[in-house]
Design a protein around this motif. Sequence first.
Motif, PDB file in Angstrom:
ATOM      1  N   SER A 100       0.952  34.240  45.970  1.00  0.00           N
ATOM      2  CA  SER A 100       1.335  34.468  47.357  1.00  0.00           C
ATOM      3  C   SER A 100       2.290  35.655  47.429  1.00  0.00           C
ATOM      4  CB  SER A 100       2.012  33.229  47.933  1.00  0.00           C
ATOM      5  OG  SER A 100       3.268  33.011  47.310  1.00  0.00           O
ATOM      6  N   GLU A 101       2.362  36.257  48.590  1.00  0.00           N
ATOM      7  CA  GLU A 101       3.258  37.404  48.771  1.00  0.00           C
ATOM      8  C   GLU A 101       4.702  37.025  48.465  1.00  0.00           C
ATOM      9  OE1 GLU A 101       2.857  39.356  52.493  1.00  0.00           O
ATOM     10  OE2 GLU A 101       0.689  39.660  52.294  1.00  0.00           O
ATOM     11  N   ALA A 102       5.055  35.794  48.780  1.00  0.00           N
ATOM     12  CA  ALA A 102       6.437  35.349  48.553  1.00  0.00           C
ATOM     13  C   ALA A 102       6.770  35.288  47.067  1.00  0.00           C
ATOM     14  CB  ALA A 102       6.654  33.981  49.191  1.00  0.00           C
ATOM     15  N   ASN A 103       5.731  35.103  46.223  1.00  0.00           N
ATOM     16  CA  ASN A 103       5.962  34.963  44.785  1.00  0.00           C
ATOM     17  C   ASN A 103       5.758  36.256  44.010  1.00  0.00           C
ATOM     18  OD1 ASN A 103       6.609  32.273  44.900  1.00  0.00           O
ATOM     19  ND2 ASN A 103       4.570  31.541  44.422  1.00  0.00           N
ATOM     20  N   LEU A 104       5.363  37.316  44.688  1.00  0.00           N
ATOM     21  CA  LEU A 104       5.035  38.550  43.986  1.00  0.00           C
ATOM     22  C   LEU A 104       6.290  39.237  43.449  1.00  0.00           C
ATOM     23  CD1 LEU A 104       2.222  40.320  46.052  1.00  0.00           C
ATOM     24  CD2 LEU A 104       2.089  39.471  43.701  1.00  0.00           C
ATOM     25  N   PRO A 105       6.393  39.409  42.144  1.00  0.00           N
ATOM     26  CA  PRO A 105       7.513  40.180  41.589  1.00  0.00           C
ATOM     27  C   PRO A 105       7.183  41.658  41.582  1.00  0.00           C
ATOM     28  CG  PRO A 105       6.178  39.295  39.814  1.00  0.00           C
ATOM     29  CD  PRO A 105       5.517  38.859  41.104  1.00  0.00           C
ATOM     30  N   GLU A 106       8.144  42.487  41.219  1.00  0.00           N
ATOM     31  CA  GLU A 106       7.834  43.880  40.917  1.00  0.00           C
ATOM     32  C   GLU A 106       7.003  43.897  39.635  1.00  0.00           C
ATOM     33  OE1 GLU A 106       8.441  46.274  42.852  1.00  0.00           O
ATOM     34  OE2 GLU A 106       9.999  45.523  44.188  1.00  0.00           O
ATOM     35  N   VAL A 107       6.074  44.825  39.543  1.00  0.00           N
ATOM     36  CA  VAL A 107       5.129  44.822  38.424  1.00  0.00           C
ATOM     37  C   VAL A 107       5.107  46.174  37.727  1.00  0.00           C
ATOM     38  CG1 VAL A 107       2.716  44.546  37.725  1.00  0.00           C
ATOM     39  CG2 VAL A 107       3.668  43.100  39.530  1.00  0.00           C
ATOM     40  N   ILE A 108       5.234  46.136  36.414  1.00  0.00           N
ATOM     41  CA  ILE A 108       4.980  47.308  35.573  1.00  0.00           C
ATOM     42  C   ILE A 108       3.746  46.985  34.745  1.00  0.00           C
ATOM     43  CG2 ILE A 108       5.817  48.764  33.689  1.00  0.00           C
ATOM     44  CD1 ILE A 108       8.652  48.247  34.655  1.00  0.00           C
ATOM     45  N   PHE A 109       2.660  47.685  35.015  1.00  0.00           N
ATOM     46  CA  PHE A 109       1.432  47.468  34.257  1.00  0.00           C
ATOM     47  C   PHE A 109       1.541  48.126  32.887  1.00  0.00           C
ATOM     48  CE2 PHE A 109      -0.554  46.766  38.477  1.00  0.00           C
ATOM     49  CZ  PHE A 109      -1.196  45.573  38.202  1.00  0.00           C
ATOM     50  N   ILE A 110       1.026  47.434  31.883  1.00  0.00           N
ATOM     51  CA  ILE A 110       0.959  47.981  30.527  1.00  0.00           C
ATOM     52  C   ILE A 110      -0.482  47.840  30.047  1.00  0.00           C
ATOM     53  CG2 ILE A 110       1.758  47.747  28.151  1.00  0.00           C
ATOM     54  CD1 ILE A 110       4.373  46.682  29.149  1.00  0.00           C
ATOM     55  N   THR A 111      -1.096  48.942  29.664  1.00  0.00           N
ATOM     56  CA  THR A 111      -2.498  48.891  29.273  1.00  0.00           C
ATOM     57  C   THR A 111      -2.838  50.032  28.333  1.00  0.00           C
ATOM     58  OG1 THR A 111      -4.784  48.896  30.113  1.00  0.00           O
ATOM     59  CG2 THR A 111      -3.179  50.248  31.284  1.00  0.00           C
ATOM     60  N   ALA A 112      -3.938  49.865  27.619  1.00  0.00           N
ATOM     61  CA  ALA A 112      -4.422  50.921  26.732  1.00  0.00           C
ATOM     62  C   ALA A 112      -5.488  51.770  27.418  1.00  0.00           C
ATOM     63  CB  ALA A 112      -5.002  50.307  25.455  1.00  0.00           C
ATOM     64  N   PHE A 113      -5.767  51.483  28.694  1.00  0.00           N
ATOM     65  CA  PHE A 113      -6.861  52.151  29.395  1.00  0.00           C
ATOM     66  C   PHE A 113      -6.336  52.872  30.630  1.00  0.00           C
ATOM     67  CE2 PHE A 113      -8.364  48.406  27.185  1.00  0.00           C
ATOM     68  CZ  PHE A 113      -9.406  48.914  26.433  1.00  0.00           C
ATOM     69  N   ASP A 114      -6.554  54.187  30.702  1.00  0.00           N
ATOM     70  CA  ASP A 114      -5.986  54.960  31.798  1.00  0.00           C
ATOM     71  C   ASP A 114      -6.837  54.948  33.056  1.00  0.00           C
ATOM     72  OD1 ASP A 114      -8.074  56.504  30.964  1.00  0.00           O
ATOM     73  OD2 ASP A 114      -6.889  58.298  30.542  1.00  0.00           O
ATOM     74  N   GLN A 115      -8.055  54.362  33.030  1.00  0.00           N
ATOM     75  CA  GLN A 115      -8.910  54.390  34.211  1.00  0.00           C
ATOM     76  C   GLN A 115      -8.425  53.450  35.311  1.00  0.00           C
ATOM     77  OE1 GLN A 115      -9.850  53.179  31.237  1.00  0.00           O
ATOM     78  NE2 GLN A 115     -11.416  51.571  31.387  1.00  0.00           N
ATOM     79  N   TYR A 116      -7.424  52.603  34.997  1.00  0.00           N
ATOM     80  CA  TYR A 116      -6.936  51.653  35.988  1.00  0.00           C
ATOM     81  C   TYR A 116      -5.711  52.157  36.753  1.00  0.00           C
ATOM     82  CZ  TYR A 116      -9.845  48.348  33.391  1.00  0.00           C
ATOM     83  OH  TYR A 116     -10.890  47.706  32.780  1.00  0.00           O
TER      84      TYR A 116
END
Length: 269
Positions: free
Chosen positions: A72-88
């Motif tokens: 839910s929007e109320a539960n959304l934290p700030e997000v730092i994505f970590i991935t090995a794929f740059d297409q995202y």
Amino acid sequence: MDEIAVIIVDDEKEAREGVALLLEKDKEINVKALCKNGLEAIKAVQEHQPELMFLDIQMPSINGFEVLSSLSEANLPEVIFITAFDQYSLKAFENHAVDYLLKPFTDDRFFKALEFAKKRIYANRKNKENSNLTGLLGDIKEKATNNSPQQIVPEGGSNNKIINNRLVIKADGKIYFVDLSQIIWVQAYDYYVKIHVKERFYLVRESMKKMEQFLPSEQFIRVHKSSIINLHHVVELEPYFNNEFVATMSNGGKIKTSRNYRDNLSGIL
């Protein structure tokens, strides 16, 4: 300044522990959970209410974007994505990511992303304090003029209902009325079920047994301990080993049936 609650989500153990080790250097950070898959992440967010999440994108069953869509929007934290794929990268920022770290990244790059996230979190706290005060005054005014209780669909399996051929689901902080005709299949997932519709799914805390009981049997049949299919969305049945079949669904999904549930298929074979 209160500590910042953080969870780390990555299906690779070394990656999870590596991020946790870097975060030990920041005394303002409190790592609440290390999660190895999307379901653990959803549970951890609900339990710990983190303000920041380091989130891998490519994970089995539930990927990083699906984790966010299940909150839910109320539960959304700030997000730092970590991935090995740059297409995202574009999709990551469309999901309001603070930053996007491409493996392998340097310590300097990591702490730059962390510092930016912390600034956003502190700003959010200040804005929330102001909005909470405004909301409190509004609640007092509303209660003074309206004493009738609000009617909602409570969360929890037994309270999901079918009304006018639609399944009522509370998810994402909203109540959805999903036409039974839109449900392609239902999948068991730990203590949850994933209700698959076109281009998304709803993750609901429910048992397959209960789903089988209240979904109409003339339309939905259980073909496996982990699968209930909507007959209206079956494109083909392909024979498999030991009198089993593979059902191709309208969304392209492949679902293997089980001999234990063969009798359920007898009406369409």
